[in-house]
Design a protein around this motif. Structure first.
Motif, PDB file in Angstrom:
ATOM      1  N   GLY A 346      -7.396   3.550  26.425  1.00  0.00           N
ATOM      2  CA  GLY A 346      -6.934   4.671  27.375  1.00  0.00           C
ATOM      3  C   GLY A 346      -5.361   4.950  27.078  1.00  0.00           C
ATOM      4  N   ALA A 347      -4.744   4.365  25.928  1.00  0.00           N
ATOM      5  CA  ALA A 347      -3.295   4.337  25.630  1.00  0.00           C
ATOM      6  C   ALA A 347      -3.086   6.052  25.419  1.00  0.00           C
ATOM      7  CB  ALA A 347      -3.145   3.799  24.135  1.00  0.00           C
ATOM      8  N   GLY A 348      -3.968   6.733  24.914  1.00  0.00           N
ATOM      9  CA  GLY A 348      -3.550   8.174  24.723  1.00  0.00           C
ATOM     10  C   GLY A 348      -3.291   8.927  25.908  1.00  0.00           C
ATOM     11  N   ALA A 349      -4.371   8.590  26.844  1.00  0.00           N
ATOM     12  CA  ALA A 349      -3.952   9.524  28.042  1.00  0.00           C
ATOM     13  C   ALA A 349      -2.977   8.848  29.086  1.00  0.00           C
ATOM     14  CB  ALA A 349      -5.323   8.844  29.061  1.00  0.00           C
ATOM     15  N   LEU A 350      -2.610   7.317  28.759  1.00  0.00           N
ATOM     16  CA  LEU A 350      -1.336   6.973  29.483  1.00  0.00           C
ATOM     17  C   LEU A 350      -0.067   7.498  28.876  1.00  0.00           C
ATOM     18  CD1 LEU A 350      -2.116   3.149  29.663  1.00  0.00           C
ATOM     19  CD2 LEU A 350      -1.767   4.848  31.631  1.00  0.00           C
ATOM     20  N   ALA A 351       0.012   7.669  27.574  1.00  0.00           N
ATOM     21  CA  ALA A 351       1.088   8.394  26.960  1.00  0.00           C
ATOM     22  C   ALA A 351       1.236   9.904  27.438  1.00  0.00           C
ATOM     23  CB  ALA A 351       1.049   8.310  25.464  1.00  0.00           C
ATOM     24  N   GLU A 352       0.200  10.490  27.544  1.00  0.00           N
ATOM     25  CA  GLU A 352       0.142  11.893  28.038  1.00  0.00           C
ATOM     26  C   GLU A 352       0.876  11.938  29.485  1.00  0.00           C
ATOM     27  OE1 GLU A 352       0.280  15.842  28.004  1.00  0.00           O
ATOM     28  OE2 GLU A 352       0.482  14.549  26.199  1.00  0.00           O
ATOM     29  N   THR A 353       0.416  10.944  30.186  1.00  0.00           N
ATOM     30  CA  THR A 353       0.570  10.910  31.807  1.00  0.00           C
ATOM     31  C   THR A 353       2.088  10.667  31.866  1.00  0.00           C
ATOM     32  OG1 THR A 353      -1.405   9.948  32.457  1.00  0.00           O
ATOM     33  CG2 THR A 353       0.536   9.693  33.958  1.00  0.00           C
ATOM     34  N   LEU A 354       2.748   9.814  31.024  1.00  0.00           N
ATOM     35  CA  LEU A 354       4.095   9.357  31.029  1.00  0.00           C
ATOM     36  C   LEU A 354       4.798  10.754  30.364  1.00  0.00           C
ATOM     37  CD1 LEU A 354       4.028   5.885  29.866  1.00  0.00           C
ATOM     38  CD2 LEU A 354       4.460   6.462  32.065  1.00  0.00           C
ATOM     39  N   ARG A 355       4.293  11.274  29.526  1.00  0.00           N
ATOM     40  CA  ARG A 355       5.232  12.386  29.007  1.00  0.00           C
ATOM     41  C   ARG A 355       5.181  13.444  29.894  1.00  0.00           C
ATOM     42  NH1 ARG A 355       2.856  12.321  23.991  1.00  0.00           N
ATOM     43  NH2 ARG A 355       1.015  13.360  24.817  1.00  0.00           N
ATOM     44  N   ARG A 356       4.235  13.818  30.829  1.00  0.00           N
ATOM     45  CA  ARG A 356       4.237  15.021  31.806  1.00  0.00           C
ATOM     46  C   ARG A 356       5.002  14.480  32.841  1.00  0.00           C
ATOM     47  NH1 ARG A 356      -2.279  16.614  32.381  1.00  0.00           N
ATOM     48  NH2 ARG A 356      -2.450  17.688  30.315  1.00  0.00           N
ATOM     49  N   ARG A 357       4.986  13.139  33.246  1.00  0.00           N
ATOM     50  CA  ARG A 357       5.987  12.612  34.184  1.00  0.00           C
ATOM     51  C   ARG A 357       7.426  13.063  34.082  1.00  0.00           C
ATOM     52  NH1 ARG A 357       8.021   7.106  35.319  1.00  0.00           N
ATOM     53  NH2 ARG A 357       7.845   6.645  37.446  1.00  0.00           N
ATOM     54  N   ARG A 358       7.683  12.824  32.677  1.00  0.00           N
ATOM     55  CA  ARG A 358       9.141  12.923  32.097  1.00  0.00           C
ATOM     56  C   ARG A 358       9.287  14.332  31.965  1.00  0.00           C
ATOM     57  NH1 ARG A 358      12.139   9.642  28.944  1.00  0.00           N
ATOM     58  NH2 ARG A 358      14.554  10.235  29.119  1.00  0.00           N
ATOM     59  N   ALA A 359       8.353  15.394  31.468  1.00  0.00           N
ATOM     60  CA  ALA A 359       8.764  16.766  31.324  1.00  0.00           C
ATOM     61  C   ALA A 359       8.957  17.562  32.085  1.00  0.00           C
ATOM     62  CB  ALA A 359       7.768  17.040  30.381  1.00  0.00           C
ATOM     63  N   THR A 360       7.946  17.108  33.382  1.00  0.00           N
ATOM     64  CA  THR A 360       8.254  18.014  34.508  1.00  0.00           C
ATOM     65  C   THR A 360       9.253  17.666  35.522  1.00  0.00           C
ATOM     66  OG1 THR A 360       6.677  16.622  35.667  1.00  0.00           O
ATOM     67  CG2 THR A 360       5.766  18.355  34.624  1.00  0.00           C
ATOM     68  N   GLY A 361      10.058  16.799  34.935  1.00  0.00           N
ATOM     69  CA  GLY A 361      11.473  16.525  35.920  1.00  0.00           C
ATOM     70  C   GLY A 361      11.333  15.636  37.178  1.00  0.00           C
TER      71      GLY A 361
END
Length: 479
Positions: A346-361
């Motif tokens: 599930g590493a890819g999904a986790l990375a995307e979750t963190l990326r969105r968390r950061r990108a959405t401010g």
């Protein structure tokens, strides 16, 4: 959440500007209520200052709890106390079992990272922090980041005083400084208290906030973050441990990086300029005694009177910071992806979750915008990750990591937009400049040491018997 330093809102509420004073109020023309209609019909009225100093002194004495008189632009004792109050008394100490789980996750992550980067482990220890621990351990770095903002704003309050008031205002300036320190400390405490509940690691917002060489995870926040995700909490713990360890490797073995990132924030803060006309407008029609009323002072602050004006220097500092953050986060993303590989499905999904968390401010970015006055968003994260990925595949892992050997070797913002030329420069024969960064640093230090020793030896033999051997001594004074 406000966009301005320390939560100063940019809202413009006309109703909140109404004080109920008469239009000809002597405090209507200058900042801080110093009117031009004093005795004789003009200039500053010292009697106003006397009344104001008395009221301000009473107000500050009323705030005289431990730490409230701390010198400096921000009262950090108040900040720490308020941050802890937000957390409440329900902070549970980290159990021995949880501490062991964090340690085991970090150990496993370090083993996996060894095959994904040439940079060795950078953390001397890995610890499990509570939210209170995070506040305590990061406050020193927050002080470095927040002081320049507070100093700029405090200095502008003083420079906004009318010229004929400044000679009378020295005692009041000290009191205003204490009031400013309390106000900033209060805003800082509220922001840190909120952030402490949500950060997952010591490097969660991209800055090296904790002590050097210490990797830290916050198990309680990680447990909350894990709710609703498909991955197990143990997998998420290992993934976050790998991210934390990768950050630590980078900050530990690229010695200039920590300073460059923090200096970019400081440069941005020192470039803050204020619109003094907005300050005058905020104080228009205000009785001098209003400053002695905390609710009135808060009302002025809430009107956006201290909205910073962006300067060219700030824009340059912000671009440097955003590029550095993107390069750091992009490198960490690539290295962690290579390290965990198929080990964590599930590493890819986790990375995307963190990326969105950061990108959405998310909360971290909003809090940082409140504290320091800028958004902490690596806007070109995807571009930076793509560049590091191409260097890994088209050149080598050694060439990729070697780019960190010197700040001048890093790609800039334009390289992130059009990376082909930069990548070609690494691949096309100049890769020797990007070999092992540690070896390059050691070689540079050895060369500089050899040069110093040679110079010292030369100084010791200037008057020796071999100087000018075989040639006439032109300076001996003999014919």
């Amino acid at each position: 959440m406000s966009d301005h330093p320390f939560g100063f809102s940019s809202g413009d509420d006309d109703d909140s500007r109404k004080r109920g004073e008469e239009p000809n109020d002597p405090g209507a023309n200058n900042p801080f209520g110093f009117g031009t209609g004093g005795p004789g019909g003009g200039g500053f009225d010292p009697n106003q200052l006397g009344q104001m100093l008395t009221s301000l002194g009473q107000m500050i004495s009323g705030m005289g709890q431990p730490g409230s008189q701390q010198a400096g632009p921000v009262n950090y004792d108040v900040a720490k106390r308020l941050a802890r109050q937000q957390l409440g008394a329900s902070i549970t100490p980290v159990s021995s079992g949880t501490t062991k789980a964090v340690t085991d996750a970090a150990h496993l992550a370090e083993l996996w990272l060894d095959s994904a980067t040439t940079l060795p482990a950078g953390a001397n220890k890995t610890v499990a922090w509570t939210a209170n621990d995070w506040i305590e351990e990061t406050l020193t770095t927050w002080q470095r980041l927040c002081d320049p903002v507070a100093e700029q704003i405090s200095g502008m309050w003083t420079s906004a005083l009318p010229e004929d008031a400044k000679e009378f205002a020295a005692p009041m300036v000290g009191m205003l400084g204490q009031m400013g320190g309390l106000a900033f400390g209060s805003q800082l405490g509220q922001a840190l208290g909120q952030l402490a509940k949500e950060v997952l690691t010591s490097t969660d917002i991209g800055l090296p906030l904790g002590p050097s060489g210490t990797a830290a995870l916050l198990p309680e926040a990680i447990a909350e973050f894990s709710k609703g995700l498909e991955q197990s909490e143990s997998e998420i713990m290992v993934f976050l441990a790998a991210r934390e360890a990768a950050h630590q490797r980078l900050f530990a073995h690229v010695p200039w990086l920590r300073q460059q990132v923090l200096a970019a924030v400081e440069d941005y803060a020192r470039g803050i300029k204020m619109d003094f006309s907005a300050i005058e407008q905020a104080a228009e029609g205000m009785d001098p005694m209003a400053l002695a009323d905390p609710s009135k002072l808060e009302e002025i602050l809430s009107q956006g009177a201290f909205e910073p004006q962006t300067t060219p220097e700030q824009k340059q500092a912000l671009e440097r910071l955003e590029t550095l953050l993107a390069l750091i986060e992009g490198w960490v993303q690539v290295v962690v992806t290579d390290a965990v590989g198929d080990r964590l499905p599930g590493a890819g999904a986790l990375a995307e979750t963190l990326r969105r968390r950061r990108a959405t401010g998310g909360p971290a970015e909003q809090t940082f915008a409140t504290l320091v006055g800028l958004e902490l968003r690596p806007r070109k994260l995807r571009e930076a990750a793509a560049l590091w990925r191409r260097l890994s595949t088209d050149a080598s892992v050694e060439a990729r990591d070697g780019v960190w050997a010197h700040p001048d070797l890093l790609p800039d913002s334009n390289d992130l937009d059009s990376p082909a030329g930069f990548i070609d420069s690494v691949i096309g024969g100049t890769t020797t400049a990007f070999d092992d960064p540690l070896a390059q640093l050691a070689e540079t230090e050895a060369r500089e040491k050899a040069d110093r020793e040679k110079n010292d030896q030369g100084k010791g033999t200037e008057s020796g018997p071999d100087l000018g051997k075989g040639e006439p001594d032109k300076d001996s004074g003999t014919e």
